[in-house]
Design a protein around this motif. Sequence first.
Motif: not given
Length: 312
Positions: A49-54
């Motif tokens: 999830f963090g990588k998606l929004i980053a």
Amino acid sequence: MSTLLKTEHLKKYYGKKKIVKAVDDVSLEIHAGSSMALIGESGSGKTTFGKLIAGLEKPTDGKFWFQGQEMQDLSEKQFRPYRKNLQMVFQSSSGVFDPGYTIGENILEILKLHEKLQEGEYEERVKEALIQTGLDPDIRNRYVGQISGGQCQRANIARALVLRPELVICDEPVSSLDYSIRKQILHLLNELQEKYEMTYLLITHDLSNVPYLCKEVAIMYQGRVVEFIDHTDSLKETAVHPYTKDLFDSIPVKEPKMRRIGSQEKKIFSDTIPEQGCPYQNRCRRCTNICREHIPELTEIETGHFAACHML
């Protein structure tokens, strides 16, 4: 407070024959100047999830907005201007730095990539970022192999802060550090947030980290948010989802007299991911037929408190 980041039915699936739902229908909002913890055990989908929004991964489906801009379909070139205000602090700080360059050179590289400054201003910003994170400015002349783990993680944070971002995604920022340094880093992040009005998304499996930094908590299991609580006061007593309760029960009790050998209730554990129904059904003592047939929706059970469970 204004909404800084918003996701709507965000999904990330891997594989073709055997589908892995790393992030499955996640809708969240993070407000400017606030902080949210995303917690769950390893494999729950937090880091994805963090990588998606980053912008480090592309979603399979769904949408997300940052600073009001819809982001999921942007090319790398279109996404780049937003990276200045959207930074990530990774778990492995040593892997962030090129060992062939000094700490200062590594930080300088990301600054020059995103900002146009006078030559003297670059050095001043690097020095300022190191001081902000409690480091001696002279550490910029040293290599990653010449500093301690705590210093390296502070430098990792300095690398993110040198751009003065609005949102910082902290992915297990203290898990590799010993207890005393861990608390120092969490207090440091808290102080920096208050001073510079930054917004944090804290990704962690350790519930003890949450109250130091976050006001809101989202609990993930098998790619889905199963509970959301808008405060961290009395979190253990507030939580109602069976998975969240099991997470708290898994935390070791500090007082020896309060520890129990074994359990009064037989627990059901299965690593099998169900093809339909509630993702937690194979590990839940309260599972019934409706749990096996239908995925529970995230529903508000009281103001600011949401849970996805048929039994509530």
